[in-house]
Design an enzyme around this catalytic site. Structure first.
Site, short mmCIF file in Angstrom:
data_model
loop_
_atom_site.label_atom_id
_atom_site.label_comp_id
_atom_site.label_asym_id
_atom_site.label_seq_id
_atom_site.Cartn_x
_atom_site.Cartn_y
_atom_site.Cartn_z
N HIS A 283 15.93 7.18 -12.17
CA HIS A 283 16.42 8.36 -11.48
C HIS A 283 16.41 9.57 -12.41
O HIS A 283 16.99 9.52 -13.49
CB HIS A 283 17.85 8.10 -10.96
N ASP B 278 -4.54 17.93 -11.96
CA ASP B 278 -5.94 18.01 -11.56
C ASP B 278 -6.85 17.59 -12.71
O ASP B 278 -6.38 17.28 -13.81
CB ASP B 278 -6.28 19.42 -11.05
N ASP C 63 14.06 13.04 -5.81
CA ASP C 63 15.46 13.27 -6.16
C ASP C 63 16.07 14.34 -5.27
O ASP C 63 15.92 15.53 -5.52
CB ASP C 63 15.56 13.68 -7.63
N MET D 236 2.18 23.97 -10.20
CA MET D 236 1.74 24.98 -11.15
C MET D 236 1.34 26.25 -10.39
O MET D 236 0.73 26.17 -9.32
CB MET D 236 0.55 24.47 -11.96
N TYR E 74 3.10 23.36 -18.45
CA TYR E 74 2.62 22.54 -19.58
C TYR E 74 3.81 22.02 -20.39
O TYR E 74 3.86 20.84 -20.76
CB TYR E 74 1.70 23.34 -20.50
#
Length: 196
Positions: free
Chosen positions: A61, A69, A108, A118, A159
């Protein structure tokens, strides 16, 4: 993944040196090469490989799975993740992969935003193909976790957050910005995503 690579290397070395009758487990009297086959399970999407299912089951959890990608620096980012796992799902785009993952991974619902995508840095526009990919992933998430919210996360912040993830799953998605973070939730007594 390392075992598969080792098997492939052993197979190539054996073939080059004329030992095609040898298998990693020893001599094969039939002389036939060992073929690795992908088995199927009832109710499990065939995109969910054994390695991916192991990672999804091992995550707890609050752990985050990065689904990215084909242009994402997945191998490098994966080295910083909790597991160091870089799982490749060749031949499937992001919406297909996330549809498969979300069919078994609870999101969650105890946090405001269990899914992020992104987005471009300030001053840059999201290309139409990127918007299309994100919309399709949103539909896949709604199919399995109705009402879930997905928010944008700027490319470089993405990132950084991906490096703190549990693991990285790389798809064959070629549309720009086809990268997502999914935070694992809890499976409730009814077998569905547990809601607060």
């Amino acid at each position: 993944m390392a075992r598969l690579l080792a098997l492939l290397v052993l197979g190539l070395v054996a073939g080059v040196h004329g030992f095609s009758h040898m298998a990693p487990g020893g001599y094969k009297p039939s002389g036939r090469r060992q073929v690795i086959r992908q088995g199927l399970l009832k109710g499990i999407d065939p995109l969910l490989t054994a390695d991916l299912l192991h990672v999804l089951r091992s995550a707890g959890h609050g752990d985050v799975i990065c689904v990215c990608d084909c242009n994402f620096p997945a191998a490098e980012v994966a080295t910083s993740t909790t597991t160091g796992e870089h799982i490749m799902l060749a031949g499937a785009d992001a919406p297909q992969c996330i549809d498969a993952i979300a069919s078994v991974l609870p999101l969650d619902l105890f946090v405001p935003c269990p899914a992020e995508h992104m987005c471009p840095s300030p001053g840059l526009q999201l290309p139409p193909l990127g918007a299309e990919c994100i919309a399709q992933v949103g539909d896949a998430l709604q199919k399995h976790s109705p009402g879930v919210v997905m928010e944008p996360l700027e490319r470089f912040a993405f990132y950084d957050k991906a490096r703190t993830a549990f693991a990285v799953v790389q798809t064959s998605e070629r549309r720009p910005y086809g990268c997502f973070l999914l935070q694992k939730g809890v499976v409730g007594p009814d077998g569905k995503d547990l809601k607060p």
